[in-house]
Design an enzyme around this catalytic site. Structure first.
Site, mmCIF file in Angstrom:
data_model
loop_
_atom_site.group_PDB
_atom_site.id
_atom_site.type_symbol
_atom_site.label_atom_id
_atom_site.label_comp_id
_atom_site.label_asym_id
_atom_site.label_seq_id
_atom_site.Cartn_x
_atom_site.Cartn_y
_atom_site.Cartn_z
ATOM 1 N N LYS A 361 -0.990 19.397 -4.939
ATOM 2 C CA LYS A 361 0.227 20.182 -4.669
ATOM 3 C C LYS A 361 0.101 21.604 -5.222
ATOM 4 O O LYS A 361 0.409 22.579 -4.533
ATOM 5 C CB LYS A 361 1.440 19.479 -5.282
ATOM 6 C CG LYS A 361 1.720 18.098 -4.731
ATOM 7 C CD LYS A 361 2.969 17.481 -5.314
ATOM 8 C CE LYS A 361 2.835 17.187 -6.791
ATOM 9 N NZ LYS A 361 1.789 16.191 -7.101
ATOM 10 N N SER A 678 12.674 -3.506 -0.573
ATOM 11 C CA SER A 678 11.596 -3.776 0.377
ATOM 12 C C SER A 678 10.907 -5.118 0.158
ATOM 13 O O SER A 678 10.096 -5.534 0.976
ATOM 14 C CB SER A 678 10.560 -2.652 0.330
ATOM 15 O OG SER A 678 9.961 -2.581 -0.946
ATOM 16 N N LYS A 721 1.768 1.675 0.971
ATOM 17 C CA LYS A 721 1.746 0.207 0.908
ATOM 18 C C LYS A 721 0.589 -0.354 1.733
ATOM 19 O O LYS A 721 -0.128 -1.264 1.297
ATOM 20 C CB LYS A 721 3.077 -0.354 1.401
ATOM 21 C CG LYS A 721 4.255 -0.025 0.499
ATOM 22 C CD LYS A 721 5.558 -0.519 1.101
ATOM 23 C CE LYS A 721 6.757 -0.180 0.213
ATOM 24 N NZ LYS A 721 8.030 -0.602 0.818
#
Length: 782
Positions: A361, A678, A721
């Site tokens: 970043k 989730s 994931k």
């Protein structure tokens, strides 16, 4: 009674000692001391014992309060100053020892015995006497430069070393205990040694005092000299018709003000402050404050901008050179370039890069500045808790300065730099203000056209600044501040992406820093894969780069020890270079027992595989949840149990199991906090597997939120994931159907390698995850 032993009145002294053969004036005021003097004067010899007190605070001393050695003296003169006080002059005759007190009222009377010092004259004593004489001469010359010469002759004429010591002791300002030590000296040699040590100490003190005094005097002389020179310079300048330094400085500021391109409002304020400066004397406190303020105003880039490099092909090349992938971010920058090409007055975007640590970043901001051809400034907001750090302090405060925003623009020298605000999610907040609230104005294009720093108190246009903020998470950023920023996510890298980045950027950089060449150190792709899998576990690249750097240093050490052949680093060499493997691949459990299902979780450092374990508790009741689960995750577990219970007939589950058995759900690892919805379908699969005693597929992982009616809702962090499942060797992933669009973010090789099973209902999840239930649910559906 022996002729040598005498009984004499005692005159105790508080702060001085009488030496034999010397005169001493005394003021007598204590009633017992006055009575002792009167008693001595009443005798023919007028003798009295002069002895020092051990403690000056004792008003009525006893035998234990007096020193054992004193001086037998004769009163030479007495003058009464009042009824209760008198002045006396005494002369010491000889040293005596106090044997005992005969009387204490109305005055002290003591039995004394002479205590003469043995007369001797040895070479040592003679040498000590000469040393003392020489040192005494230096001390007297330093302490009393105007001392008469007779004083030196008096000392030289004193042949007896003991008398010389007593004479010097009366001249020096010694403490009581030191004078008493000289009086009690058992030999002339001891007395001379003591006097020599006292004189040496006194000489050091006087030398230091003279040094300090001369330094202060020279400093004062220097200041007086500079003052006189300045006055003479001013007079010469007036005669020649020239200006004083202060006037020359003001003229210089006026010239700079005339040359600098300033907005009209700023120019008026600067001219007003300059007029004030002219009226103030140089010694006035505000003179320096106003001068510093004007210099700051003149140094700021009010209308200075760098010209943007609008070559889109060049910008794309620079961005691709510096960073691998990150297509979304690069496209956003190129979009802005395209807009600037068509509309040069377009507002700069305010971007927020969000992603795990080590994803590039901060370095991306530098690359963007290079691509645009703009100056780059970076400031870290981590731990910042004072609003004045951003807005500055008012000039009324001592040492006031502009805020960091204005300081960054001054350093950049342009009003359109790329300004990176690092770690915006780690801002502090306390009684000094809320920096996040100050950022609301700074990062608002509608307000920052007229940003007012508290120090300048002038409107500065920062709307041309390209602000880029970075954060690891959005949870701690206030919503109004987040609303002002365009969020661009930098997700974690896949293994292939890390391999490509290592090959293209990290390995060449670390080989160069280690002082090696590409031919001397060759790191195979299999070696990099082994480092990624066995020695790092992160979404970013920092640990990977550190491990590569360590490998390069090991190779450099071999060359430094004399090796000349190139080194090809293989996976088998890693344990020797990096130590034992730190991580083992998240191998899926080969066979899952009933009650265990494989889930997927998102973390700030990437994704992770999560195993949900459930077991029945005979004669237990209710639902027990462990594993450091948050409230949302606990609610997901309850919703999953309710769904399975309500569909028990369809799933072929005996209802008595829900009444007669409790259920315990555990999610390892227990020390790591977990939350979010989730894991809902994973818990439903684990419970269905438990109650039906049918194992779930070990090669299938899943993620999705569950509802009581059996719907599967979309979730976030899908890319991380799926990459975690792939790392663990899992190739089948059940995902909510609305999340199918997120699969475009995955690298092509991952999409080709993995099998994705989009579902809308929990029944579909159970069909795909538990093969034994597929036929049962199909029959029920028919």
């Amino acid at each position: 009674m022996s002729e040598q032993i005498k009984i004499l009145p005692v005159l105790p002294l508080k702060n001085s000692v009488l030496f034999p053969h010397l005169l001493l004036p005394l003021s007598v005021g204590r009633p017992a001391s006055v009575a002792a003097v009167d008693a001595a004067l009443a005798t023919e010899e007028k003798e009295i014992l002069i002895v020092a007190q051990r403690d000056a605070t004792v008003e009525t001393p006893g035998i234990h309060d007096l020193y054992n050695i004193g001086t037998r003296a004769v009163i030479k003169k007495m003058t009464r100053t009042s009824e209760s006080t008198m002045e006396v002059i005494v002369i010491g005759l000889e040293r005596v020892m106090l044997l005992k007190l005969e009387e204490t009222e109305p005055y002290l009377k003591a039995r004394v015995q002479p205590a003469p010092v043995p007369e001797e004259m040895t070479p040592e004593i003679e040498a000590l006497r000469h040393e003392v004489m020489e040192l005494a001469g230096k001390v007297i010359a330093m302490a009393h430069p105007q001392a008469p010469q007779e004083l030196g002759r008096l000392l030289a004429a004193t042949e007896d070393p003991l008398r010389l010591v007593y004479l010097l002791a009366s001249m020096l300002n010694l403490e009581l205990d030191k004078e008493q030590a000289l009086l009690e000296a058992q030999s002339r040699a001891d007395a001379l040694r003591l006097m020599h040590s006292y004189l040496a100490h006194e000489y050091q003190v006087l030398e230091l005092r003279n040094k300090i005094a001369s330094a202060a005097q020279s400093e004062m002389t220097k200041e007086q000299r500079e003052y006189l020179l300045r006055q003479q310079l001013r007079a010469i300048q007036q005669e020649l018709g020239e200006k004083s330094p202060e006037q020359a400085e003001i003229e210089m500021l006026r010239e700079r003000l005339a040359k600098t391109d300033l907005p009209e409002e700023v120019r008026k304020e600067a001219e007003r402050e300059l007029a004030r400066l002219e009226r103030l004397p140089p010694a006035a406190p505000d003179h320096h404050v106003i001068r510093t303020y004007l210099e700051y105003v003149l140094e700021l880039p009010w209308r200075i901008s760098t010209e943007d490099q609008l070559d889109i092909a060049r910008a794309r090349q620079i961005l691709d050179e510096d960073h691998y992938d990150l297509k979304e971010v690069k496209e956003r920058i190129l979009e802005h370039l395209g807009v600037l090409k068509l509309n040069p007055t377009a507002k700069a975007p305010i971007l927020c890069f969000v992603g795990p640590p080590g994803t590039g970043k901060t370095s991306l901001g530098q690359s963007i500045a290079r691509a645009l051809g703009r100056k780059f400034e970076r400031m870290s907001l981590g731990g910042l808790h004072d609003e004045a750090e951003l807005r500055g302090h008012r000039r009324t405060y001592i040492g006031a300065m502009p805020g960091r925003i204005i300081q960054a623009l001054r350093r950049a020298g342009a009003n359109n730099p790329v300004l990176m605000l690092d770690e915006v999610d780690k801002l502090g907040r306390d009684f000094r203000g809320d920096p996040a609230a100050a950022l609301l104005e700074i990062l608002d294009p509608e307000q920052n056209k007229t940003f007012r720093d508290n120090y300048l108190d002038l409107p500065f246009d920062i709307s041309k600044v390209l602000f880029i903020t970075t954060a690891n998470t959005l949870d701690t950023i206030p919503r109004p501040l987040l609303d002002r920023m365009e969020v661009l996510r930098l997700p974690g890298y896949s293994e292939e992406e890390k391999l490509a980045i290592a090959r293209q950027y990290l390995i060449p950089r670390q080989i160069k820093e280690a002082g090696l060449t590409a031919e001397q150190c060759v790191i195979e792709d299999d070696t990099v894969r082994a480092i990624i899998q066995r020695y790092t576990r992160e979404a970013g690249l920092r640990q990977l780069e550190r491990a590569i750097a360590r490998v390069c240093r090991k190779v450099a050490l071999r060359y430094a020890e004399g090796q000349t052949e190139p080194v090809r680093v293989t996976p088998q060499m890693l344990p020797d270079m990096l130590g034992p493997e730190r991580f083992f691949p998240e191998q899926l459990r080969k066979e899952l027992p009933p009650g265990v299902a494989t889930g997927l979780a998102w973390t700030e450092t990437g994704g992770d595989v999560l195993y949900v374990e459930a077991t029945l508790l005979p004669e237990g009741k209710g639902l027990t949840l462990t594993g450091h689960l948050g409230e949302v995750m606990q609610e997901s577990a309850k919703a999953a149990q309710s769904f399975v219970w309500s569909h028990a007939d369809e799933l072929g589950i005996e209802r008595s199991l829900f009444k007669d058995y409790g259920v315990h759900i555990h999610v390892p690892a227990g020390a790591i906090p977990k939350d979010g919805p989730s894991a809902g379908i994973t818990m439903a699969v684990a419970l269905a597997s438990l109650y039906t005693k049918q194992p779930a597929r070990s090669d299938t992982a899943m993620t999705g939120e569950i509802t009581l009616t059996g719907l599967v809702l979309p979730v976030g962090g899908l890319k991380e994931k799926i990459l975690a499942a792939r790392r663990a060797g899992i190739r089948r992933v059940i995902i909510p159907r609305p999340n199918q669009t997120d699969l475009r973010e995955l690298p092509e090789e991952v999409r080709q390698e993995m099998q994705f099973l989009p579902v809308e209902r929990v029944e579909e999840v159970l069909t795909e995850a538990i093969p034994a239930l597929a036929e049962r649910l199909a029959v029920k559906a028919a």
